[in-house]
Write a protein that holds these residues in place. Structure first.
Motif, PDB file in Angstrom:
ATOM      1  N   ARG A 280     -56.591  18.875   8.013  1.00  0.00           N
ATOM      2  CA  ARG A 280     -55.525  19.808   7.630  1.00  0.00           C
ATOM      3  C   ARG A 280     -54.543  19.083   6.713  1.00  0.00           C
ATOM      4  O   ARG A 280     -54.142  17.939   6.974  1.00  0.00           O
ATOM      5  CB  ARG A 280     -54.786  20.265   8.884  1.00  0.00           C
TER       6      ARG A 280
ATOM      7  N   THR B 102     -53.425  24.241   4.171  1.00  0.00           N
ATOM      8  CA  THR B 102     -52.984  24.688   5.501  1.00  0.00           C
ATOM      9  C   THR B 102     -53.422  26.126   5.780  1.00  0.00           C
ATOM     10  O   THR B 102     -53.799  26.452   6.906  1.00  0.00           O
ATOM     11  CB  THR B 102     -51.455  24.563   5.659  1.00  0.00           C
TER      12      THR B 102
ATOM     13  N   ASN C 244     -57.133  19.244  12.951  1.00  0.00           N
ATOM     14  CA  ASN C 244     -56.196  20.333  12.644  1.00  0.00           C
ATOM     15  C   ASN C 244     -54.858  20.224  13.375  1.00  0.00           C
ATOM     16  O   ASN C 244     -54.255  21.221  13.721  1.00  0.00           O
ATOM     17  CB  ASN C 244     -56.880  21.687  12.958  1.00  0.00           C
TER      18      ASN C 244
ATOM     19  N   PRO D  22     -51.144  20.019  13.133  1.00  0.00           N
ATOM     20  CA  PRO D  22     -50.159  20.204  12.058  1.00  0.00           C
ATOM     21  C   PRO D  22     -49.067  19.146  12.122  1.00  0.00           C
ATOM     22  O   PRO D  22     -48.804  18.575  13.178  1.00  0.00           O
ATOM     23  CB  PRO D  22     -49.541  21.576  12.342  1.00  0.00           C
TER      24      PRO D  22
END
Lengths: 460, 460
Positions: free
Chosen positions: A200, A231, A161, A163
């Motif tokens: 993600r 997301t 995860n 980003p």
């Protein structure tokens, strides 16, 4: 840039070559042509009409699919209609990976409640068991963090995860900083004893559309399924995990890897009038992921290459060297087209440049030029592109499809565009013709036409 | 641009002032700040979150509407929350024109068949008679062409169908070449004896969404209704007219002009630490047309002004001169806010620059600078903006809201952006938050912050 040019030519009378002395006149000539080309590209809207036609004819064009086959035929026919000097196919075998009809994931609460997350299998992944797989989730932000989890990762779904860093100006740099989770997440998950990788989606936007993309396996590590979660789904899952209790997730999707399929690169060219054996390749990739219509990625690059030749032909510009539009097959999950193009014997030919457009059909800003000598030589023509704000000529450039040409020492280049919206659409159902602005697309085609024409005239 | 700079500083040791000699260090300092500001603008996404909040709180913000009143309150509260040094309103009376609930047009065929066209009343227009008006249509592409029609225009609906020239690179130039049909079409129609003006929408796109906008009357000419038809509607009507038979059109809409309403400009500022009486205005207009949410036009300019001050404050940057964010009221149909701002006595204050953002929340390219002395002085700072491709500093610039400051000799400037999508949304139902890209908007805010800060530090 113009001021710099005036200064150097004024000061440099005794030191610069005669070729450079005549440059202001040549620059003015090219700028005059460029203005006509831009006007025609915008006025005719031809690139957009082609892209709309391509997208609605094919749907997606994933390697080995019927859409890809239609795309090959479409591109050949289009270039034949436009009466380029030569139009042909170069066959290439491509992998055939097929996504199944169901892709689902649910957070399973102790109460029996299920909460849906939007996922999509990553390209090349194996499927889950037929009934799906259910396991606890471990969230990490990096492979290093996963290593620290140690034995607690065993039997778990590893949720990557980290980003994309939205604070970076260049979204491709942000992509580069996160995409190893997608490419190697399943390998790392399996190495840690995990049963699947959930990654993600690669975008700075928060929404509910999962982004697919390529992932890999290595022979020595068990193959576990890999999927992308939207997301918003990733945020939600992370929020639930933050409560500190074990979280169980159910994932189910099927995939198949079928035998390779014959497909083709599609080529069309304007033959050089003086040095036909010296070739400038312009192009993009005809295949797309099996989502949306591959409008930005990379239908745009394909129609821009065709449109660039159309524009040159329209104004009766016969380049001294050959300009060849190549629509490569299978960039997304194999690069077979790019490899086959570079490996093919082409007696009497030498590639002097290869220019890819594969950053979406957005407003062009200039060109990335991977070779420093070529960059130094081409920089002098940047002022030709100033009137339409496409004069940023940066050192560093290339593209996946043309990358196999590097071994032959071919200078690799690419169209630079405004990158801010690319990852809103990339590898999703939203990469459709509606997401492309007709003016932005047209200007990119014009830039490709002018840039390739100058190289064809001036050499490198 | 960098190369030019290096050359001139290297060559200019004996001729340039000491101030310029220290510039590389200053440029580096500003670029360092600029990089932090851009990172924060992109990373925080604050401008977009503000714009979403504004748009969903107010809907449209047409002068005199409840949305406009909410917008005033929203802007004041937002700047108070952010603890700017001073936040206040300056009341201004604004016109109140109200569109009616029905806007319709039909081509009436001899067979009795009716074909609908999508129209919308132009701002300031009188309504049609209550039952609508029905008349034959005359199509022209210019006022000159209308003059040639002569007496045949009498009693007709004058259909102004000159498109924006899509082949121009700058869409604002294309707009400028067509918008007199909208602004003065009703006057010219009435002069020719026509009963109404129907104007092709101001966009290069073909779609079914009509674009409203301002139009005028003059005292000596009868007031006839004016409406915009969607570009697809215009194409269809033109196609039917091309058959050569008389074409009758029915149009119906009601409008009202009510008494003026009190509204306000909204102001917030960071007080200058050394020369607080020297003021740099940054801003846009808070009002919009009564369509969509005025997200690009000009909610973007408003939140960028607020965000610019927030960014400076965030990094503890206390400008030597005052930077004032002004959200002007009533740009679209009266400019009352801009006029009132300029006319107000402000003892002890002198405006040294006014910078408007009113070209939409798109990727910034640089600044237009209306004053040649200011342009020459500011050009040296363009390299600060190169890393995020916002370094095009053009001579020529300004904005409607700040234009009344010209009489005081204030140098007028504006944020330059990528213009290709602006007229897809301008003055239509589609100008909504969804049409704004968060990264593009944020970069514009960052550019405004850096540019205004440099002027506040360096003076002009």
């Amino acid at each position: 840039m113009r001021k710099f040019l005036l200064l150097t030519t004024a000061l440099g009378l005794f030191t610069f070559s005669s070729r450079l002395l005549s440059q202001p006149a040549q620059t003015a000539r090219y700028e005059g042509l460029a203005r006509q080309i831009v006007k025609e590209a915008l006025g005719s809207n031809s690139a957009y009409e082609m892209l709309r036609d391509l997208c609605t004819t094919t749907g997606h064009r994933f390697s080995g699919s019927s859409g890809a086959a239609k795309g090959v035929e479409w591109a050949r026919q289009k270039m034949e209609e436009l009466e380029f000097d030569r139009v042909w196919l170069e066959p290439v075998m491509v992998p055939r990976w097929v996504r199944g009809p169901v892709e689902e994931a649910f957070i399973l609460y102790p109460s029996g409640k299920k909460e849906q997350l939007n996922i999509t299998a990553l390209g090349g992944s194996v499927g889950t068991p037929k009934e799906g797989l259910t396991a606890e989730v471990v969230e990490v932000r990096s492979f290093e963090e996963l290593h620290k989890v140690g034995s607690k990762a065993k039997g778990k779904i590893i949720f990557f995860n980290r980003p994309m860093d939205r604070s970076l100006f260049n979204t491709f740099e942000a992509y580069g900083g996160a995409v190893n989770q997608r490419g190697a997440g399943a390998i790392e998950a399996a190495k840690a004893g995990g049963v699947a990788a959930l990654v993600r989606s690669m975008t700075t936007r928060l929404n509910d559309s999962p982004h697919t993309g390529g992932m890999g396996y290595v022979d020595t590590i068990p193959e576990v399924p890999g999927a992308a979660v939207s997301t918003l789904g990733a945020e939600r899952l992370s929020e639930v995990l933050a409560e500190g209790k074990p979280v169980r997730l159910h994932m189910r999707f099927s995939t198949q890897t079928l035998p390779d399929v014959e497909s083709a690169n599609v080529l069309g060219e304007l033959r050089g009038t003086e040095m036909p054996g010296e070739v400038i390749v312009i192009g993009g990739h005809l295949d797309s992921w099996d989502k949306g219509q591959g409008a930005h990625d990379d239908g745009s690059g394909c129609v821009q290459a065709i449109e660039a030749l159309r524009l040159l032909k329209k104004f009766g510009l016969k380049p001294k060297r050959t300009i060849r539009a190549v629509m490569f097959m299978n960039e997304e999950n194999g690069l077979r087209g790019g490899i086959a193009y570079a490996e093919k014997e082409r007696p009497g030919e030498r590639h002097i440049a290869a220019i890819e457009s594969d950053m979406g059909g957005f407003t062009p800003h200039g060109f990335g030029i991977g070779d420093s000598t070529a960059h130094a030589k081409l920089l002098r023509w940047a002022p030709v592109f100033s009137f339409f704000a496409a004069d940023r000529f940066q050192l560093g450039g290339g593209g996946a499809d043309i990358s196999p040409l590097a071994r032959q020492g071919v200078p690799l280049m690419n169209l630079l565009v405004d990158t801010h919206r690319y990852f809103d659409y990339h590898h999703t159902d939203n990469d459709r013709i509606e997401a492309v602005n007709e003016r932005e697309l047209a200007l990119g085609a014009a830039a490709m036409a002018i840039f390739s024409y100058i190289i064809a005239e001036e050499g490198l």
